[in-house]
Motif scaffolding. Structure first.
Motif, short mmCIF file in Angstrom:
data_model
loop_
_atom_site.label_atom_id
_atom_site.label_comp_id
_atom_site.label_asym_id
_atom_site.label_seq_id
_atom_site.Cartn_x
_atom_site.Cartn_y
_atom_site.Cartn_z
N VAL A 57 0.84 -1.20 0.00
CA VAL A 57 0.00 0.00 0.00
C VAL A 57 0.87 1.24 0.00
CG1 VAL A 57 -1.70 1.32 1.33
CG2 VAL A 57 -1.92 -1.17 1.14
N GLU A 58 1.92 1.23 0.82
CA GLU A 58 2.83 2.37 0.87
C GLU A 58 3.54 2.58 -0.47
OE1 GLU A 58 5.38 1.42 4.12
OE2 GLU A 58 3.88 1.95 5.64
N LYS A 59 3.96 1.49 -1.12
CA LYS A 59 4.61 1.60 -2.42
C LYS A 59 3.67 2.22 -3.44
CE LYS A 59 7.26 -1.61 -4.11
NZ LYS A 59 7.78 -2.91 -4.55
N GLU A 60 2.41 1.81 -3.43
CA GLU A 60 1.43 2.37 -4.37
C GLU A 60 1.21 3.86 -4.09
OE1 GLU A 60 -0.70 2.84 -7.55
OE2 GLU A 60 0.33 0.97 -7.08
N GLN A 61 1.16 4.24 -2.82
CA GLN A 61 1.00 5.65 -2.46
C GLN A 61 2.20 6.46 -2.91
OE1 GLN A 61 0.36 5.23 1.77
NE2 GLN A 61 -1.86 5.15 1.55
N GLU A 62 3.40 5.91 -2.73
CA GLU A 62 4.62 6.59 -3.18
C GLU A 62 4.63 6.77 -4.70
OE1 GLU A 62 7.60 3.98 -1.73
OE2 GLU A 62 7.60 4.82 0.29
N ALA A 63 4.23 5.73 -5.42
CA ALA A 63 4.19 5.80 -6.88
C ALA A 63 3.18 6.83 -7.35
CB ALA A 63 3.88 4.43 -7.47
N THR A 64 2.02 6.87 -6.70
CA THR A 64 0.98 7.84 -7.06
C THR A 64 1.48 9.26 -6.81
OG1 THR A 64 -0.78 6.26 -6.62
CG2 THR A 64 -1.38 8.60 -6.58
N ALA A 65 2.11 9.49 -5.67
CA ALA A 65 2.65 10.81 -5.35
C ALA A 65 3.73 11.22 -6.35
CB ALA A 65 3.20 10.83 -3.93
N ALA A 66 4.61 10.30 -6.72
CA ALA A 66 5.65 10.60 -7.70
C ALA A 66 5.05 10.95 -9.05
CB ALA A 66 6.61 9.42 -7.83
N ARG A 67 4.03 10.20 -9.45
CA ARG A 67 3.38 10.47 -10.73
C ARG A 67 2.73 11.86 -10.71
NH1 ARG A 67 2.37 8.04 -15.11
NH2 ARG A 67 2.92 5.96 -14.40
N GLU A 68 1.98 12.16 -9.66
CA GLU A 68 1.25 13.43 -9.59
C GLU A 68 2.17 14.63 -9.41
OE1 GLU A 68 -1.50 12.78 -6.39
OE2 GLU A 68 -2.84 11.54 -7.63
N ARG A 69 3.20 14.51 -8.60
CA ARG A 69 4.05 15.66 -8.26
C ARG A 69 5.22 15.87 -9.20
NH1 ARG A 69 4.31 14.12 -1.98
NH2 ARG A 69 2.14 14.56 -1.48
N VAL A 70 5.77 14.79 -9.73
CA VAL A 70 6.99 14.90 -10.53
C VAL A 70 6.73 14.61 -12.00
CG1 VAL A 70 9.33 14.01 -10.84
CG2 VAL A 70 8.42 14.30 -8.53
N LEU A 71 6.14 13.48 -12.29
CA LEU A 71 6.03 13.00 -13.67
C LEU A 71 4.97 13.73 -14.49
CD1 LEU A 71 7.39 10.74 -15.35
CD2 LEU A 71 5.41 9.35 -14.81
N ASP A 72 3.73 13.74 -14.01
CA ASP A 72 2.63 14.31 -14.80
C ASP A 72 2.84 15.76 -15.21
OD1 ASP A 72 1.37 11.88 -14.83
OD2 ASP A 72 -0.12 12.40 -13.30
N PRO A 73 3.33 16.65 -14.32
CA PRO A 73 3.54 18.03 -14.77
C PRO A 73 4.52 18.15 -15.94
CG PRO A 73 3.58 17.93 -12.38
CD PRO A 73 3.57 16.50 -12.88
N VAL A 74 5.57 17.33 -15.93
CA VAL A 74 6.56 17.38 -17.01
C VAL A 74 5.97 16.79 -18.29
CG1 VAL A 74 8.82 16.57 -17.77
CG2 VAL A 74 8.52 17.40 -15.43
N VAL A 75 5.29 15.67 -18.18
CA VAL A 75 4.66 15.06 -19.36
C VAL A 75 3.66 16.02 -19.98
CG1 VAL A 75 3.15 13.19 -20.15
CG2 VAL A 75 5.07 12.68 -18.63
N THR A 76 2.84 16.65 -19.16
CA THR A 76 1.85 17.61 -19.65
C THR A 76 2.53 18.77 -20.37
OG1 THR A 76 0.29 17.02 -17.91
CG2 THR A 76 -0.03 19.17 -18.97
N ARG A 77 3.56 19.33 -19.75
CA ARG A 77 4.27 20.47 -20.34
C ARG A 77 4.92 20.09 -21.67
NH1 ARG A 77 9.49 21.94 -19.94
NH2 ARG A 77 9.95 20.57 -18.18
#
Length: 145
Positions: A57-77
């Motif tokens: 559960v913690e790993k999934e939460q970490e992955a979700t946070a990384a996607r939302e905070r780091v990955l998605d903004p760069v992919v969108t831009r």
């Protein structure tokens, strides 16, 4: 023949510049861009049974946070221009080893990362992802300041 460029993101300004450089190169060379965020994690830590039950559960939460905070903004831009095939990936593991594995999986021509400003002592004690990549990677590594 390689068909992508892999860029590793950690949320730093230098990784943002690395993403921009990789995107420009991908456009110029007609390659896909694979944007990756590696959440540091070691399977070799000693944990209790209760901690082991919570870990997925913690790993999934970490992955979700990384996607939302780091990955998605760069992919969108980087996707806004519409002229780039781009894929985002989040993985857990040792950053350099995981980026090398991702480069193989995505047939990357090279790996691009930012040079994060660490203190000299911290780098001597723990190393750095760019330094580790240079030693581990079978393909070229571009380090962007």
């Amino acid at each position: 023949m390689p068909d992508s460029i892999l860029v590793g993101l950690d949320g730093s300004e230098s990784s943002g510049r690395a993403a921009d450089a990789a995107a420009d190169a991908a456009r110029r060379h007609h390659l896909r861009l694979v944007v990756a965020c590696v959440v540091p994690w070691s399977p070799y830590s000693f944990t209790t049974a209760e901690e082991n039950e919570r870990r997925p559960v913690e790993k999934e939460q970490e992955a979700t946070a990384a996607r939302e905070r780091v990955l998605d903004p760069v992919v969108t831009r980087l996707s806004q221009a519409g002229d780039l095939a781009i894929e985002g990936v989040v993985r857990h593991g040792h950053p350099a080893e995981t980026l090398v594995r991702l480069a193989r999986e995505h047939d990357a021509a090279w790996i691009t990362v930012g040079r994060t400003g660490q203190s000299r002592v911290r780098t001597l004690l723990f190393g750095s992802t760019p330094s580790s990549l240079i030693q581990l990677s079978p393909i070229p590594v571009l380090v962007v300041p």
